[in-house]
Every structure is written in structure tokens, then in C-alpha cells.
Motif scaffolding. Structure first.
Motif, PDB file in Angstrom:
ATOM      1  N   GLU A 284      37.529  23.248  83.373  1.00  0.00           N
ATOM      2  CA  GLU A 284      37.710  22.349  82.229  1.00  0.00           C
ATOM      3  C   GLU A 284      36.556  21.372  82.077  1.00  0.00           C
ATOM      4  OE1 GLU A 284      39.003  19.761  85.548  1.00  0.00           O
ATOM      5  OE2 GLU A 284      39.058  21.900  85.122  1.00  0.00           O
ATOM      6  N   THR A 285      35.761  21.227  83.135  1.00  0.00           N
ATOM      7  CA  THR A 285      34.636  20.291  83.101  1.00  0.00           C
ATOM      8  C   THR A 285      33.525  20.727  82.160  1.00  0.00           C
ATOM      9  OG1 THR A 285      33.562  21.405  84.960  1.00  0.00           O
ATOM     10  CG2 THR A 285      35.105  19.653  85.494  1.00  0.00           C
ATOM     11  N   ARG A 286      33.553  21.969  81.688  1.00  0.00           N
ATOM     12  CA  ARG A 286      32.471  22.406  80.816  1.00  0.00           C
ATOM     13  C   ARG A 286      32.465  21.670  79.482  1.00  0.00           C
ATOM     14  NH1 ARG A 286      36.141  26.725  81.157  1.00  0.00           N
ATOM     15  NH2 ARG A 286      36.889  27.610  79.173  1.00  0.00           N
ATOM     16  N   ILE A 287      33.574  20.976  79.126  1.00  0.00           N
ATOM     17  CA  ILE A 287      33.573  20.212  77.887  1.00  0.00           C
ATOM     18  C   ILE A 287      32.484  19.153  77.900  1.00  0.00           C
ATOM     19  CG2 ILE A 287      35.282  18.502  78.653  1.00  0.00           C
ATOM     20  CD1 ILE A 287      34.989  20.024  75.112  1.00  0.00           C
ATOM     21  N   ALA A 288      32.249  18.522  79.050  1.00  0.00           N
ATOM     22  CA  ALA A 288      31.215  17.496  79.136  1.00  0.00           C
ATOM     23  C   ALA A 288      29.827  18.108  79.009  1.00  0.00           C
ATOM     24  CB  ALA A 288      31.340  16.728  80.450  1.00  0.00           C
ATOM     25  N   THR A 289      29.613  19.275  79.608  1.00  0.00           N
ATOM     26  CA  THR A 289      28.334  19.971  79.467  1.00  0.00           C
ATOM     27  C   THR A 289      28.111  20.360  78.012  1.00  0.00           C
ATOM     28  OG1 THR A 289      28.494  20.830  81.725  1.00  0.00           O
ATOM     29  CG2 THR A 289      26.974  21.949  80.234  1.00  0.00           C
ATOM     30  N   MET A 355      45.256  28.130  84.782  1.00  0.00           N
ATOM     31  CA  MET A 355      45.055  28.295  83.344  1.00  0.00           C
ATOM     32  C   MET A 355      44.317  27.094  82.765  1.00  0.00           C
ATOM     33  SD  MET A 355      46.656  31.135  81.953  1.00  0.00           S
ATOM     34  CE  MET A 355      47.816  30.911  80.623  1.00  0.00           C
ATOM     35  N   PHE A 356      44.602  25.932  83.263  1.00  0.00           N
ATOM     36  CA  PHE A 356      43.976  24.687  82.818  1.00  0.00           C
ATOM     37  C   PHE A 356      42.454  24.769  82.896  1.00  0.00           C
ATOM     38  CE2 PHE A 356      42.607  20.577  84.914  1.00  0.00           C
ATOM     39  CZ  PHE A 356      42.624  19.765  83.784  1.00  0.00           C
ATOM     40  N   GLU A 357      41.949  25.234  84.023  1.00  0.00           N
ATOM     41  CA  GLU A 357      40.503  25.351  84.188  1.00  0.00           C
ATOM     42  C   GLU A 357      39.904  26.322  83.175  1.00  0.00           C
ATOM     43  OE1 GLU A 357      39.604  25.416  88.815  1.00  0.00           O
ATOM     44  OE2 GLU A 357      41.356  26.615  88.299  1.00  0.00           O
ATOM     45  N   ASP A 362      38.913  25.792  75.454  1.00  0.00           N
ATOM     46  CA  ASP A 362      39.120  26.722  74.347  1.00  0.00           C
ATOM     47  C   ASP A 362      40.049  26.149  73.282  1.00  0.00           C
ATOM     48  OD1 ASP A 362      38.694  29.498  73.312  1.00  0.00           O
ATOM     49  OD2 ASP A 362      40.866  29.657  73.610  1.00  0.00           O
ATOM     50  N   MET A 363      40.750  25.059  73.587  1.00  0.00           N
ATOM     51  CA  MET A 363      41.584  24.421  72.578  1.00  0.00           C
ATOM     52  C   MET A 363      40.747  23.817  71.458  1.00  0.00           C
ATOM     53  SD  MET A 363      44.410  22.350  74.830  1.00  0.00           S
ATOM     54  CE  MET A 363      43.164  21.081  75.118  1.00  0.00           C
ATOM     55  N   LEU A 364      39.522  23.395  71.780  1.00  0.00           N
ATOM     56  CA  LEU A 364      38.676  22.707  70.810  1.00  0.00           C
ATOM     57  C   LEU A 364      37.419  23.479  70.458  1.00  0.00           C
ATOM     58  CD1 LEU A 364      38.927  19.063  72.198  1.00  0.00           C
ATOM     59  CD2 LEU A 364      40.228  20.084  70.339  1.00  0.00           C
ATOM     60  N   HIS A 379      39.098  35.238  78.576  1.00  0.00           N
ATOM     61  CA  HIS A 379      40.287  34.426  78.298  1.00  0.00           C
ATOM     62  C   HIS A 379      41.572  35.249  78.279  1.00  0.00           C
ATOM     63  CE1 HIS A 379      38.048  30.860  78.050  1.00  0.00           C
ATOM     64  NE2 HIS A 379      37.798  30.799  76.760  1.00  0.00           N
ATOM     65  N   PRO A 380      41.640  36.341  77.515  1.00  0.00           N
ATOM     66  CA  PRO A 380      42.886  37.111  77.544  1.00  0.00           C
ATOM     67  C   PRO A 380      43.185  37.738  78.899  1.00  0.00           C
ATOM     68  CG  PRO A 380      41.234  38.189  76.146  1.00  0.00           C
ATOM     69  CD  PRO A 380      40.704  36.851  76.488  1.00  0.00           C
ATOM     70  N   LEU A 381      42.145  38.024  79.680  1.00  0.00           N
ATOM     71  CA  LEU A 381      42.381  38.593  81.010  1.00  0.00           C
ATOM     72  C   LEU A 381      42.943  37.554  81.973  1.00  0.00           C
ATOM     73  CD1 LEU A 381      39.273  40.923  81.449  1.00  0.00           C
ATOM     74  CD2 LEU A 381      41.599  41.531  80.757  1.00  0.00           C
TER      75      LEU A 381
END
Length: 651
Positions: A284-289, A355-357, A362-364, A379-381
Motif C-alpha cells: 500500500e506504500t506505493r501511493i506515496a511513490t 489484500m490491503f497491501e 487500486d481504489m484510487l 490483482h485478480p490473481l
């Protein structure tokens, strides 16, 4: 609930110029995660043999589920609308009306007195996008939504933050907006930290508001424009690649424990960075990158600097398993496109396998659309792997694993261990560590364990809504109707499946993820439209489009079977019934093996079934594993399909 707000005009968001980049750590990942097992036959998914041909292992995306906006029935839409309304009710209950700041959590009865006395930048960002979704889908009228958003933005603008970077501290009092200096529960001192990923989620919420509510665009952008993600970027983090990574964050005063003094913005004043970097891709940290790259504060090459998996050499054999894949170069950066085997899948793993990670960004960000051969495959996998772990491998009867409230008290990290890089993983039952070994370097110690009281969290299932709508809704109905995991504010935070123990609590972040997931499915990904502008798309889309992950939906095409396994009663005796229907291209030998006997069938034609009920000669049998082995006619290819079944009593 019909949307009542027109889309905001294009071009509202101002473009911000890059700040100067100034210039060391490894391994990071931030974690902010329950159904009674029901005996049932389900389709089997095989485990890839260690000697599967490398060519078959690395076929990217073959057989991957299609990615696109799901078509909802009227009943499905009504169900999601009801979930949305109740979920937003929990967020309203934990948000202070005067400050507009949401608490971190609240108890299941939604008593405001049970709200936590602290909040974080992530919680605030989640409240902002949730209120936009609630407005667009008719839960709030425009004026009420505008007032709520304005209250929060006004408070955010007044919060104490780090002057040089414009970044926010990690804990504030939602009732006053003051920094939390001592923990409310125990009075221990808080060493206030500035987190790169938490600031990323607040910045994301600000971007959404700026586009979704033009009357607040100037205020939201004034805060956003002051946030400089270059403050976290260490250009020397990967000297082997000549590119950098983001630190986990920093303190503006030297903390106890490990820290590294530095000044990446070149302000003339050191801060104290975490000793780790965020160096894994599925996080989930990739949002900052993403935000740093989009704003020109982090070079695009940094997208390729994080690990898809760690290398496949014995020096890295501490990781969960030996990856498959090959090295490719992007923007001059060599990238080991590693993936982990899980049953018949190849998945690019997260740090803990949650799933969070994998799916929160992908929500945004439309990752699956922009990266059809990377995120669009993976993602689907990930969703499929969680589903198969919960329903098939572990036999929980439910699925979806992420860090969340522990039903037995506190907070814990849950995931699918086999698709997590961390050697001891995020464990789906909190205690069973899968150890698959590392071929040629480390022997497996627990490759096929018995799983205990698995903990399923509803928000993890919601994150997969766009990729398996029917499967997610079936899973959620089971959690709500059979396991009692639903309350006045929507789904409780988690449930332990075998004991039926529910964490009757709501976490702001987890509820905001549910709102985002529902909003995207009900409203054609409008939330992503708010977040994305031309500058961000131009910066990120080419990076995602260029890459091909080593993720694959079928590692051993040509030999396999659909398997059904069930423990059942034959009179007063228990038995394990196994049916295998060949999916192979040609004739095969099929062996059915259980703890109570083995039977082999030769010359099985494609699409023909083999069946055997193996009597235990007792009235009761425990849960166990049946294995179907399919061998090609020439003996060159072998597929082993282990399959869990629940125990049965025939007394």
C-alpha cells in the motif's frame, strides 16, 4: 440511491512544479484483519510441481481473469447500497462534528464515547473520499457534504505540521486537532512521527476533494501543494541500481532506537529517518511513490527500484519461497520480475500476503487498466489466491485476509502466508506458519499445514469486489448471515471463522476502504476519476504499461483436473469421496489418494470423471487432505492437486 452531483469541471487541479532532490536501508512495509468452516465440495486448484517447466512457469497473464467494470444485477446493487449506507454511518459516528476529524476506531454499538482519542492522516484522507462517495451516491445532499468537507479541510489546514516538508504528524486528537503527546490508553509518551504512506493517503483525499468539490479546490490544494514527498526520497537507497526509494518516514526530533539523520530536501536542518525503506512493490506504500513521481519530486526510475520478489539466490533464501521469473530492464533499471507459486498460480507477492497491501492503491489509481500485463494480471490473481486459501486450502468457508482487529483482543496482521515475502508471513489464523522451503538452499519444514481458527476481515473481501463481484458478495453474505459479523455500522472489523468470535469494532481506515470499493463499483470508478489528472496519468501510466509481471493463472497448462472432495456418511461410517474430472489435453493417469486409501485409473480421456468413496471404517473422521495426481500419457508432466476437506461425524 442516485448520484446527485455533476462531475467537477476538468482542469481544476493546479500543476505543481518539482522541488529540488537531494540525496541510505532495506525492507519495509506498513501495516495499519473472520467464518465457521462448512464442509462443501468446491472446484480444485492444483499446486505447481517444483519441476514444472520454466517456460510454462513464466507465461505472463495466461488465463488471467478479465478486468473491467462488473455488471451488477438489481439485487446486487441494492445489497451494495445498503452496505454503503451502514458503513458510512459508522464513519459519521466516529467523526467529530466540530473538527471534522474521524477517530481511528469506535466500538460496535457506535457509542461516540467509545471513539478513540486519536486519529491519523490516513484516517482523515479516508473520511474525505468517503464523504465524496456518500454524496455522489445520494446519502448526503450537496450542501451537507460540502459543509462536512469544508469543516475537515479547515481543520486540516490548521493542524501542526513539519514546516520544511509540509508533512503531517501521525497522531492528532480528533476533538481538538492537537498533536497527541501521550497515548490515551496508558499515558506513555508519543514520539511523533511523519509517515510517508500515511501522508500519501491524506494527500490522496485532498486530491479527491479538490476535483470533486470545486468550491473547496483552492483550500484543498493549498494544503496539498505544501506537501513535498521528496522529503522521504533517499536517492542512494539502491546504489546497485543507481536509483532510490522512499523511507518509511522521519522524526523531527531524534527518537529512541534506530534512526538515520538526513536532509533530503536540502533545507539545512536534519531530520531523523527510519532505518528502513519501502522496498517491495506490492505494498500500500506505493501511493506515496506515485504522488512523488507525479509531482516531479521522485524520479520515475524509482518505480522500478522496489522488489517484485527478492532475488532467487541462496543469499535471499530467508524469504518465503524461491521465486520464478526473469530479469528485464526498464528506464535503465534491471528489474527481477519475480513471482511466487501458489497452487497453480504465479503471483507477485506482498510483504505479508494481505489484500490491503495488494489492492488499496487500486481504489484510487486505475492500475489494472494502465498496466494490463502487470497489475491487470496480478490483482485478480491475488483475489483468487485469497479465495482459494480460505475456501479450499484452509477450509475456513470464508476468505479475505488483511491486518485488522484481533477478535480475541488487540490488533494483528493477517494474510495468505504463501504469497507474502516475509518468511513468517501474515498468518491467516494468526499461528500457522507455512514453510515451503527454498529449492537448493533450505528444506521445507511445514509445506502442507493444518490451519486453525482463521481470521477473515470484510474490508479485504470488499477490495476484490471489482475482480470477483459474485464471489465477494457470496462471501460477505456468509459473514453477515451465518457468522454474525454485521452490526449497525456495517461489517464488524473481523471474525474468527471456527469459533465464530467477532471483533465488534469499526476501524476508520477499514470502513473507508469499504466505501471506496463500493463507490467504484456502483459509480463507474468515479473516485479514480477524481484522483487522476493528466499530470499524474502522464507520469505513471507509461511506467505501468511498460512492465510485464511474471504472474500467471496456470503454471502447468495441458494437464489437470477439476476436483471435488467431501467427507460424508455412508450409513454409520464416514468416508472421503473424491471426484476428478480431467481437464487435460490428452489421455492421462489419475490417482486419487486419501488417508483411507488410494485408487489409480489409467487411460482417462479428456473431460471424463473418476470417482471413489474411501471408507474410514469409523463413524467419525477429522479434517484432512486428499490428493489427486494427474500424469500425462507420456509421463513427462505430472500435476499434484492437494485438496482440503472438513471432518464429519456419522454417529
Amino acid at each position: 440511491m442516485d448520484g446527485s452531483t455533476d462531475r467537477a469541471c476538468e482542469g481544476t487541479r493546479r500543476r505543481r512544479g518539482a522541488t529540488g532532490l537531494v540525496a541510505g536501508g532495506l525492507v519495509g512495509g506498513l501495516a495499519l484483519a473472520a467464518g465457521l468452516a462448512v464442509p462443501a465440495a468446491a472446484e480444485s486448484v492444483p499446486v505447481a510441481p517444483d519441476d514444472a517447466p520454466r517456460a510454462a512457469q513464466s507465461v505472463p497473464g495466461e488465463g488471467a481473469p478479465a478486468v473491467g467494470q462488473p455488471a451488477l444485477t438489481g439485487a446486487q446493487r441494492a445489497t451494495l447500497e445498503a452496505y454503503l449506507e451502514d458503513t458510512y454511518t459508522s464513519l459519521e459516528a466516529m467523526t467529530d462534528e466540530e473538527t471534522g476529524l474521524p477517530a481511528d476506531n469506535i466500538e460496535g454499538d457506535l457509542d461516540p464515547a467509545s471513539s478513540s482519542a486519536y486519529t491519523s492522516p490516513t484516517n482523515i484522507g479516508g473520511w474525505l473520499w468517503s464523504t465524496v462517495v456518500a454524496r455522489d451516491l445520494g446519502l448526503l445532499d450537496e450542501a451537507e457534504a460540502r459543509d462536512r468537507l469544508a469543516t475537515t479541510i479547515d481543520t486540516v489546514a490548521s493542524l501542526d505540521r513539519h514546516d520544511a516538508s509540509g508533512m503531517f504528524y501521525n497522531w492528532y486528537d480528533p476533538a481538538t486537532g492537537d498533536r497527541v503527546e501521550t497515548w490515551p490508553d496508558d499515558g506513555n509518551p508519543v514520539h511523533q512521527f511523519l509517515s510517508s504512506v500515511d501522508n500519501g493517503w491524506l494527500a490522496a483525499g485532498l486530491r479527491v476533494v479538490a476535483e470533486a468539490e470545486p468550491s473547496l479546490a483552492d483550500e484543498a490544494l493549498a494544503v496539498y501543494d505544501g506537501m513535498h514527498f521528496g522529503a522521504f526520497y533517499n536517492a542512494e537507497a539502491r546504489p546497485d541500481l543507481g536509483v532510490g526509494l522512499l523511507r518509511g518516514g522521519f522524526w523531527d526530533e531524534e527518537p529512541p532506537g534506530c534512526s538515520v539523520a538526513g536532509d533530503y530536501l536540502g533545507t539545512g536542518t536534519d531530520v531523523y529517518y527510519t532505518c528502513h525503506h519501502y522496498d517491495t512493490t506490492v505494498s500500500e506504500t506505493r501511493i506515496a511513490t506515485y504522488l512523488g513521481i507525479a509531482e516531479g519530486e521522485v524520479p520515475p526510475e524509482a518505480y522500478y527500484a522496489s522488489h517484485r520478489t527478492f532475488p532467487d539466490t541462496c543469499d535471499w533464501s530467508w524469504q518465503e519461497q524461491k521465486p520464478i521469473g526473469e530479469t528485464r530492464e526498464h528506464l535503465g533499471v534491471p528489474v527481477f520480475e519475480g513471482a511466487y507459486r501458489y497452487r497453480d498460480l504465479a503471483v507477485v507477492p506482498g510483504w505479508g500476503g494481505s489484500m490491503f497491501e495488494a489492492l488499496m492503491p487500486d481504489m484510487l489509481v486505475p492500475e489494472a487498466e494502465w498496466g494490463p500485463t502487470s497489475w491487470g494480471v496480478n490483482h485478480p490473481l491475488v483475489v483468487r489466491a485469497h479465495k482459494e486459501h480460505g475456501l479450499d486450502e484452509a477450509g475456513y468457508g470464508a476468505w479475505g485476509f488483511s491486518p485488522a482487529s484481533n477478535p480475541f483482543g488487540g490488533y494483528a496482521e493477517y494474510g495468505v502466508d504463501a504469497i507474502g515475502l516475509r518468511s513468517d508471513g501474515y498468518l491467516s489464523d494468526g499461528e500457522t506458519d507455512v514453510d515451503l522451503g527454498f529449492e537448493g538452499c533450505r528444506e521445507a519444514t511445514n509445506p502442507a499445514p493444518e490451519f486453525g481458527d482463521g481470521v477473515v476481515t470484510p474490508h479485504a473481501s470488499f477490495l476484490g469486489l471489482a475482480y470477483d463481484t459474485e464471489g465477494v458478495l457470496d462471501n460477505l453474505a456468509h459473514l453477515a448471515d451465518d457468522l454474525g459479523a454485521y452490526g449497525p455500522g456495517g461489517f464488524y472489523d473481523s471474525v474468527a471463522v471456527r469459533s465464530g468470535t467477532v471483533a465488534e469494532r469499526y476501524l476508520s481506515l477499514d470502513q473507508a476502504m469499504i466505501v471506496a470499493a463500493i463507490g467504484n463499483v456502483l459509480d463507474d470508478s468515479r473516485l479514480k476519476d477524481y484522483f487522476v489528472d493528466d499530470q499524474l496519468e502522464d507520469a505513471l501510466r507509461p511506467l505501468m504499461e511498460a512492465e510485464t509481471f511474471s504472474a500467471a493463472a496456470d503454471l502447468t497448462p495441458g494437464v489437470g483436473a477439476d476436483v471435488e472432495v467431501e467427507a460424508r456418511c455412508l450409513g454409520n461410517r464416514a468416508a472421503v469421496a473424491v471426484r476428478a474430472t480431467s481437464t487435460s489435453d490428452g489421455r492421462t493417469t489419475v490417482e486419487l489418494a486419501t488417508p483411507y486409501g488410494t485408487r489409480s485409473y489409467d487411460d482417462v480421456a479428456p473431460h471424463r470423471s473418476t470417482y471413489r468413496a474411501f471408507s474410514a471404517r469409523t463413524a467419525e473422521i477429522p479434517s484432512g487432505t486428499a490428493t489427486v495426481t494427474v500424469t500425462s500419457d507420456d509421463g513427462a508432466t505430472v500435476q499434484e492437486l492437494p485438496y482440503r476437506y472438513a471432518g464429519v461425524s456419522c454417529g
